[in-house]
Scaffold this motif. Structure first.
Motif, PDB file in Angstrom:
ATOM      1  N   ALA A 218      41.446  44.185  46.092  1.00  0.00           N
ATOM      2  CA  ALA A 218      42.645  43.646  47.322  1.00  0.00           C
ATOM      3  C   ALA A 218      43.588  44.490  47.256  1.00  0.00           C
ATOM      4  N   GLY A 219      44.241  46.060  46.269  1.00  0.00           N
ATOM      5  CA  GLY A 219      44.920  46.274  45.974  1.00  0.00           C
ATOM      6  C   GLY A 219      46.461  45.726  45.374  1.00  0.00           C
ATOM      7  N   ARG A 220      46.103  44.202  45.357  1.00  0.00           N
ATOM      8  CA  ARG A 220      47.767  43.383  45.090  1.00  0.00           C
ATOM      9  C   ARG A 220      47.013  42.565  43.791  1.00  0.00           C
ATOM     10  N   ILE A 221      46.780  42.094  43.440  1.00  0.00           N
ATOM     11  CA  ILE A 221      46.778  41.052  42.587  1.00  0.00           C
ATOM     12  C   ILE A 221      45.968  41.916  41.566  1.00  0.00           C
ATOM     13  N   PRO A 222      46.503  41.359  40.012  1.00  0.00           N
ATOM     14  CA  PRO A 222      46.203  41.656  38.950  1.00  0.00           C
ATOM     15  C   PRO A 222      44.748  41.614  38.564  1.00  0.00           C
ATOM     16  N   ASN A 223      43.601  42.436  38.388  1.00  0.00           N
ATOM     17  CA  ASN A 223      42.298  42.006  37.974  1.00  0.00           C
ATOM     18  C   ASN A 223      42.343  41.472  36.440  1.00  0.00           C
ATOM     19  N   GLN A 224      42.063  40.621  36.931  1.00  0.00           N
ATOM     20  CA  GLN A 224      41.603  39.365  35.873  1.00  0.00           C
ATOM     21  C   GLN A 224      41.206  38.587  36.257  1.00  0.00           C
TER      22      GLN A 224
ATOM     23  N   LEU B  29      39.969  36.420  39.891  1.00  0.00           N
ATOM     24  CA  LEU B  29      38.512  37.569  40.536  1.00  0.00           C
ATOM     25  C   LEU B  29      38.038  36.127  41.032  1.00  0.00           C
ATOM     26  N   ALA B  30      38.064  35.292  40.175  1.00  0.00           N
ATOM     27  CA  ALA B  30      36.767  34.094  41.322  1.00  0.00           C
ATOM     28  C   ALA B  30      37.611  33.318  41.998  1.00  0.00           C
ATOM     29  N   LEU B  31      39.401  32.876  41.679  1.00  0.00           N
ATOM     30  CA  LEU B  31      40.082  32.640  42.509  1.00  0.00           C
ATOM     31  C   LEU B  31      39.717  32.944  44.171  1.00  0.00           C
ATOM     32  N   TRP B  32      39.913  34.950  44.132  1.00  0.00           N
ATOM     33  CA  TRP B  32      39.903  35.499  44.654  1.00  0.00           C
ATOM     34  C   TRP B  32      38.078  34.830  46.272  1.00  0.00           C
ATOM     35  N   ILE B  33      37.443  34.748  45.263  1.00  0.00           N
ATOM     36  CA  ILE B  33      35.696  34.808  45.706  1.00  0.00           C
ATOM     37  C   ILE B  33      35.791  33.640  46.359  1.00  0.00           C
ATOM     38  N   ILE B  34      36.016  32.743  45.988  1.00  0.00           N
ATOM     39  CA  ILE B  34      36.411  31.802  46.298  1.00  0.00           C
ATOM     40  C   ILE B  34      36.937  30.936  47.747  1.00  0.00           C
TER      41      ILE B  34
ATOM     42  N   PRO C 168      39.706  34.794  49.711  1.00  0.00           N
ATOM     43  CA  PRO C 168      40.574  35.295  50.090  1.00  0.00           C
ATOM     44  C   PRO C 168      41.738  35.264  50.618  1.00  0.00           C
ATOM     45  N   HIS C 169      41.351  34.092  51.408  1.00  0.00           N
ATOM     46  CA  HIS C 169      42.788  34.149  52.523  1.00  0.00           C
ATOM     47  C   HIS C 169      43.748  33.345  51.509  1.00  0.00           C
ATOM     48  N   ALA C 170      43.450  32.532  50.652  1.00  0.00           N
ATOM     49  CA  ALA C 170      44.965  31.313  50.158  1.00  0.00           C
ATOM     50  C   ALA C 170      45.070  32.613  49.161  1.00  0.00           C
ATOM     51  N   GLN C 171      44.813  33.889  48.694  1.00  0.00           N
ATOM     52  CA  GLN C 171      45.517  35.021  48.288  1.00  0.00           C
ATOM     53  C   GLN C 171      46.429  35.724  48.981  1.00  0.00           C
ATOM     54  N   ILE C 172      45.490  36.053  50.335  1.00  0.00           N
ATOM     55  CA  ILE C 172      45.826  37.315  50.998  1.00  0.00           C
ATOM     56  C   ILE C 172      45.557  36.902  52.218  1.00  0.00           C
ATOM     57  N   SER C 173      46.507  36.507  52.658  1.00  0.00           N
ATOM     58  CA  SER C 173      46.434  35.385  54.270  1.00  0.00           C
ATOM     59  C   SER C 173      45.916  36.965  55.041  1.00  0.00           C
TER      60      SER C 173
END
Length: 103
Positions: free
Chosen positions: A56-62, A66-71, A73-78
């Protein structure tokens, strides 16, 4: 937030991930190579995902990120427009495993 520790990508986890990506209709928004009918255009194509530097242009792609993003996404980028899909940490790891096969 649920924890999603990433295990080594295996062929089985990637296959489960591809099936989950189909089940959760991620292709409604994203074009995703190898996923039937995943031709969405409202979100970025996921082709070559494993080569990207950021999620999403902001979170280092690890893989763990990625798993946390899938679970959740709004906790990572509101302000994210990606929906929360109510996937389990195990499902998110498998979905991430598939996306990491996309070179």
């Amino acid at each position: 937030m649920q924890k999603a520790e990433y295990a080594q990508v295996t062929e089985q986890s990637a296959l489960r991930g591809r099936a989950l990506i189909t089940q959760y209709q991620c292709g409604s928004c994203h074009a995703i190579p190898g996923v039937a009918n995943a031709r969405g255009v409202t979100a970025v194509s996921l082709a070559g995902f494993s080569r990207r530097s950021y999620i999403a242009g902001r979170i280092p792609n690890q893989p763990d990120a990625l798993a946390l993003w899938i679970i959740d996404p709004h906790a990572q980028i509101s302000a994210s427009t990606m929906p929360t899909l109510a996937v389990s940490p195990e499902q998110a790891r498998d979905m991430a495993a598939y996306l990491w096969t996309l070179k």
